[in-house]
Design an enzyme around this catalytic site. Structure first.
Site, PDB file in Angstrom:
ATOM      1  CD1 TRP A  45      26.807  42.128   8.888  1.00  0.00           C
ATOM      2  CD2 TRP A  45      28.126  43.626   9.897  1.00  0.00           C
ATOM      3  NE1 TRP A  45      26.357  42.280  10.187  1.00  0.00           N
ATOM      4  CE2 TRP A  45      27.141  43.192  10.831  1.00  0.00           C
ATOM      5  CE3 TRP A  45      29.066  44.570  10.313  1.00  0.00           C
ATOM      6  CZ2 TRP A  45      27.080  43.674  12.144  1.00  0.00           C
ATOM      7  CZ3 TRP A  45      29.007  45.051  11.620  1.00  0.00           C
ATOM      8  CH2 TRP A  45      28.018  44.609  12.518  1.00  0.00           C
ATOM      9  CD  GLU A  63      29.704  37.417  -2.094  1.00  0.00           C
ATOM     10  OE1 GLU A  63      30.280  38.041  -1.192  1.00  0.00           O
ATOM     11  OE2 GLU A  63      28.456  37.267  -2.129  1.00  0.00           O
ATOM     12  N   GLY A 101      23.635  36.863   4.849  1.00  0.00           N
ATOM     13  CA  GLY A 101      24.233  38.032   4.219  1.00  0.00           C
ATOM     14  C   GLY A 101      23.309  39.241   4.329  1.00  0.00           C
ATOM     15  N   GLY A 102      22.503  39.475   3.292  1.00  0.00           N
ATOM     16  CA  GLY A 102      21.671  40.673   3.215  1.00  0.00           C
ATOM     17  C   GLY A 102      20.838  40.935   4.467  1.00  0.00           C
ATOM     18  CB  SER A 132      18.096  33.967  -0.124  1.00  0.00           C
ATOM     19  OG  SER A 132      18.796  34.564  -1.204  1.00  0.00           O
ATOM     20  N   GLY A 178      22.313  35.867  -2.166  1.00  0.00           N
ATOM     21  CA  GLY A 178      21.955  37.210  -2.602  1.00  0.00           C
ATOM     22  C   GLY A 178      20.942  37.241  -3.728  1.00  0.00           C
TER      23      GLY A 178
HETATM   24  C1  PEP Z   1      26.345  35.091   2.200  1.00  0.00           C
HETATM   25  O1  PEP Z   1      26.894  35.932   1.526  1.00  0.00           O
HETATM   26  O2  PEP Z   1      27.040  34.360   2.931  1.00  0.00           O
HETATM   27  C2  PEP Z   1      24.900  34.967   2.125  1.00  0.00           C
HETATM   28  C3  PEP Z   1      24.346  33.890   2.589  1.00  0.00           C
HETATM   29  O3  PEP Z   1      24.209  36.031   1.553  1.00  0.00           O
HETATM   30  P1  PEP Z   1      22.602  36.214   1.470  1.00  0.00           P
HETATM   31  O4  PEP Z   1      22.027  35.840   2.814  1.00  0.00           O
HETATM   32  O5  PEP Z   1      22.407  37.641   1.137  1.00  0.00           O
HETATM   33  O6  PEP Z   1      22.116  35.275   0.403  1.00  0.00           O
END
Ligand code: PEP
Length: 258
Positions: free
Chosen positions: A19, A104, A241-242, A220, A180
């Site tokens: 999150w 990150e 993530g998202g 993603s 992301g």
């Molecule tokens: C993540 O931050 O671990 C990630 C996979 O983000 P997203 O699914 O948004 O690409």
């Protein structure tokens, strides 16, 4: 005697939501309740809320199939480290797992392989599970360095981890260029790196341990691409993530893993 189980059947699929620095306390609890209420036969589900919400989300998910984790922890056991949170503290409020080496943390906060490894060792020694993220940038991929970068991060991250403790480790392959951005590695691209990383783990430990190691794909992942990614034999789940921030996008990914 029936056929021997294939390697994939050794590994329960694992879908986890990162999150990040999103959601307030109330929406974190509501989302955790929605995930908890969703039966996921044969799938391990993880949630990584913001640090301040770990306690509450762990309470919501207690006694369910959902394991709750922290997105980070300190490499130090305790003491004068202003702003830090120890592995023992996250365990104390109900976390079972900690996410380490996320891109990150590596690229925005400059965490080195050695620093991440110190956190891995600390978290394992406190009895937590670890999800260790590795992945290359777009420049590294263009330079043909994907395998080198991922191997270096995996080997360094697992330095000093015993064969027994590896049972509490999962790996997330997350190409930085896919996080992301809406861009996803194709199943073939991701599958090749996963197979490579499993081979690296076999070299570090042995084939049995490598076959039991869960390697998740992240970058993603959404309902539209989850099934084809997780159909690849070496892809054992997804770190999301998202799309993990809403039940209507996260729950179908859990279904896709089952
Ligand atoms: C993540 O931050 O671990 C990630 C996979 O983000 P997203 O699914 O948004 O690409």
């Amino acid at each position: 005697m029936g056929p021997l189980p294939g390697p994939r059947s050794l590994r329960t699929p694992y879908v986890a939501g990162n999150w990040k620095m999103n959601l307030d306390r109330r929406s974190a609890v509501e989302l955790a309740e929605a995930v908890r209420g969703h039966a996921a036969d044969g799938v391990d589900v993880g949630l990584f809320p913001a640090m301040l919400h770990v306690d509450e989300v762990a309470r919501v998910c207690a006694g369910s199939h959902v394991r709750v984790g922290a997105q980070n922890c300190s490499d130090e056991p305790s003491g004068a480290f202003t702003g830090e949170v120890s592995a023992a503290m996250v365990k104390d409020v109900g976390a079972r797992v900690v996410l380490l080496g996320h891109s990150e943390r590596r690229h925005v906060y400059g965490e080195s392989d050695a620093f991440i490894n110190a956190k891995v060792i600390r978290a394992l020694s406190e009895g937590l599970e670890v999800m260790l993220c590795v992945g290359e940038t777009i420049e590294e991929r263009r330079d043909g360095r994907t395998e080198d970068v991922c191997r270096t991060q995996l080997v360094a991250g697992l330095e000093g981890v015993s064969r027994g403790d590896l049972e509490r480790v999962s790996v997330a392959y997350e190409p930085v260029w896919a996080i992301g951005t809406g861009e996803t590695a194709t199943p073939e691209m991701a599958g090749a790196v996963h197979a490579y990383l499993r081979g690296v783990a076999a070299g570090l430990f042995d084939e049995d341990v490598a076959q039991a190691l869960r390697i998740l794909y992240g970058g993603s992942v959404k309902p539209a691409n989850a099934a084809e990614l997780m159909a690849v034999p070496d892809i054992d789940g997804a770190l999301v993530g998202g799309a993990s921030l809403r039940p209507d996008t996260f729950l179908p990914i859990i279904v896709a893993a089952s």
